[in-house]
Design a protein around this motif. Structure first.
Motif, PDB file in Angstrom:
ATOM      1  N   ILE A 464       0.875  -1.267  -0.020  1.00  0.00           N
ATOM      2  CA  ILE A 464      -0.076  -0.037  -0.021  1.00  0.00           C
ATOM      3  C   ILE A 464       0.839   1.228  -0.063  1.00  0.00           C
ATOM      4  O   ILE A 464       0.720   2.225  -0.688  1.00  0.00           O
ATOM      5  N   MET A 465       2.020   1.182   1.037  1.00  0.00           N
ATOM      6  CA  MET A 465       2.820   2.475   0.821  1.00  0.00           C
ATOM      7  C   MET A 465       3.426   2.542  -0.557  1.00  0.00           C
ATOM      8  O   MET A 465       3.719   3.639  -0.955  1.00  0.00           O
ATOM      9  N   GLY A 466       3.687   1.422  -1.269  1.00  0.00           N
ATOM     10  CA  GLY A 466       4.487   1.418  -2.564  1.00  0.00           C
ATOM     11  C   GLY A 466       3.382   2.139  -3.489  1.00  0.00           C
ATOM     12  O   GLY A 466       3.758   2.879  -4.191  1.00  0.00           O
ATOM     13  N   ILE A 467       2.258   1.707  -3.526  1.00  0.00           N
ATOM     14  CA  ILE A 467       1.108   2.435  -4.269  1.00  0.00           C
ATOM     15  C   ILE A 467       1.341   3.944  -4.176  1.00  0.00           C
ATOM     16  O   ILE A 467       1.219   4.724  -4.988  1.00  0.00           O
ATOM     17  N   LYS A 468       1.117   4.358  -2.914  1.00  0.00           N
ATOM     18  CA  LYS A 468       1.227   5.714  -2.718  1.00  0.00           C
ATOM     19  C   LYS A 468       2.427   6.474  -3.069  1.00  0.00           C
ATOM     20  O   LYS A 468       2.368   7.475  -3.749  1.00  0.00           O
TER      21      LYS A 468
END
Ligand code: ARG
Length: 572
Positions: A464-468
């Motif tokens: 999720i952090m990567g998507i952001k």
């Protein structure tokens, strides 16, 4: 807002309007969401009471129901009512959660004082795998109650008193007095074994040891000083493990209650609760019978006048209720002690130390940790596994896992990740098993990236952090200009699940089963993956709203993991 509570209220109001009965709405979340998000079961019971057709009763309830925020309300099966919320309502509720630092968890109407007693190892012995469960489960429950807004006291009820100290002190005085200044726990364990052997074999040493117990009780200076030194050495070793596990405890061991024991027994005597049996003072517990049908005894004073484990536990309970003024007392130990605590709780009730309607006592029992052979977990050499070895071995396994995934990782980051993931894996494996059952310990299984494991959840968080990060936008700007808009069925499924966080915490609050929370988080990560498979984020016109959905998912995942005692990482 907790959706379940909202529906309880709505159903209750509708039942009152339809039938004039004041009832709590019986609401459950639906297993199959294509039929509805929640269901109400009241109609079935009411129909029995009124001798009516349950489906008609259900319809009568629906007629009086406030339907705003509901997309669909249907009678299903023999008379259940299924509710489906509208997407805009779920979106706006989730938007509130996103903006709320408490993630939608309301302050309790009454702030309870809750004592969680956990870990509780014995002085002069190392923690073993049996203490692992107590420590991990206790920390999780303490964090949960703190997050729910209660006042939590975390107590470490260490075994720091008893005849065994006489033995150890007598041994130290006669054999190794000059070594005690820089001894560690390992040394103490060796001395303890030697002392025990001497005690069993030599009559003069036995006398000496017994005399030491008396000296200690009379607080004779040198004996007391050695006892304190023994405690200090043990404490240091325990603290190393608590630091590793990121666990906070206040030590209040058995010895703390010594000054209250005599008075406790006198008080029980005054209340007419004591029966003398073979010289010992006992409470005969009529509510608990042994196989011969006799009332079970709770011994509070031995025939030699000494006090024991039962006396101390009853004194501890009394202190926690009358002095600490606890509203709820939770004691985390293995299930082997269930009967002991049943007796002690009942004794406290008989002695009028508490009113069961006002104070809640819970013994949180747990099962064994098993090795791959299905027997109690042992080391390769056949000894009971020491907790510290087990944790370092888990870290070692995690190090190999990380190295395989990220070959070019630098040593510092490797160290950091290995420690975090290794400890997280051990905790999660423990908390995700139903606490009352035994579970099989396996480094290999707990460090998998797939399935209901810590690593799967931590990796979902990293994703999720990567998507952001990949969208390159500033999330605080997105927060200003967008709001959550659930549209696609996968978004709705995820959003609904996110809104159930508080409901799940409330369930754990009642039955103290942490695996409810792990199941919830596992589902959360799975639903997030489904959403991310079905809905593009970057570069779409929904980018803003979907980034916010990612954001609130990350927040709840992080908070949920925190409650389990697990720290999220940025990369893995
Ligand atoms: N010290 C005990 C042990 O290591 C556990 C104490 C449990 N707590 C209690 N209040 N009796 O087995």
């Amino acid at each position: 807002m907790i959706l379940l509570s909202l529906l309880q209220k709505k159903a209750s109001d509708a039942i009152f309007q339809a039938f004039g009965e004041k009832l709590q709405g019986e609401i459950l979340s639906c297993d199959n969401e294509s039929f509805g998000h929640y269901q109400c079961n009241n109609a079935l019971k009411l129909a029995k009471e009124f001798k009516k057709n349950p489906q008609e009763v259900a319809k009568a309830i629906i007629d009086k129901l406030d339907l705003s925020m509901l997309e669909k309300v249907e009678v299903a099966g023999p008379g259940f009512i299924n509710f489906t919320f509208t997407a805009p309502f779920l979106s706006s509720e989730l938007q509130k959660v996103l903006l709320d630092p408490k993630l939608g968890i309301l302050h309790p109407a009454y702030k309870k004082k809750i004592i969680v007693e956990f870990s509780s190892p014995n002085i002069a012995k190392e923690l073993h795998v049996g203490h692992l469960r107590s420590t991990i489960i206790g920390e999780c429950l303490a964090r949960l109650f703190e997050f729910l807004g209660h006042d939590v006291l975390r107590l470490n009820h260490v075994g720091d008193w008893g005849t065994q100290f006489g033995m150890l002190i007598a041994y130290i005085k006669t054999e190794v007095l000059d070594e005690v200044a820089d001894a560690d726990l390992k040394k103490l364990m060796i001395w303890y074994k030697a002392a025990k052997k001497k005690f069993d074999e030599e009559a003069t040493f036995k006398k000496l040891a017994q005399n030491e117990v008396i000296l200690l009780q009379n607080r004779e200076e040198e004996s007391l000083h050695l006892w304190e030194r023994i405690c200090e050495i043990s404490r240091l070793a325990f603290q190393q493990i608590y630091d590793l596990l990121d666990v906070t405890l206040i030590e209040r061991g058995e010895s703390f209650y010594n000054p209250f024991l005599k008075n406790l027994v006198e008080d029980l005597q005054k209340k007419g609760l004591i029966t003398i049996s073979e010289g010992a003072k006992c409470l005969l517990m009529e509510e608990f019978k042994n196989r011969e049908g006799e009332a079970m005894p709770l011994m509070v004073q031995k025939s030699d006048g000494g006090f024991n484990y039962d006396t101390t536990d009853l004194a501890a309970l009394r202190h926690r209720i009358l002095v600490e003024r606890a509203d709820r007392i939770i004691i985390v130990t293995d299930m082997g002690q269930s009967l002991h605590f049943k007796l002690v709780f009942k004794a406290a009730e008989l002695a009028n130390y508490y009113d069961p309607r006002k104070v809640q006592l819970d013994h949180v029992g747990f099962g064994l940790v098993l090795g791959s052979d299905g027997k109690k977990f042992k080391t390769r050499s056949g000894e009971t596994e020491k907790l510290v070895d087990l944790l370092y071995e888990a870290i070692e396994h995690a190090r190999n896992t990380v190295k395989e995934r990220i070959p070019d990782i630098n040593e510092d980051e490797l160290e950091y990740l290995a420690k975090n993931l290794g400890i997280a894996a051990v905790k999660y494996a423990d908390l995700s098993s139903h606490r009352q059952k035994d579970y099989t310990f396996s480094y290999e299984r707990m460090l998998r990236f797939e399935g209901n494991t810590a690593l799967f959840l931590l990796y979902s968080y990293v994703r999720i952090m990567g998507i952001k990060k990949r969208t390159g936008v500033d999330i605080s700007k997105v927060m200003k200009n967008h709001h959550i808009e659930l549209k696609h069925p996968s978004e709705i499924a995820l959003g609904l699940h996110l809104l159930r966080f508080g409901e799940v915490l409330n369930m754990v609050e009642i039955d103290l089963l942490p695996n409810r929370l792990t199941d919830y988080l596992y589902q959360l990560a799975s639903r997030f993956n489904a959403f991310f498979r079905d809905c593009h984020v970057a570069g779409t016109k929904e980018e803003g709203a979907r980034l916010l959905l990612c954001e609130v998912t990350a927040k709840i995942l992080k908070q949920g993991l925190y409650l389990l005692g697990i720290k999220t990482v940025d990369r893995m």
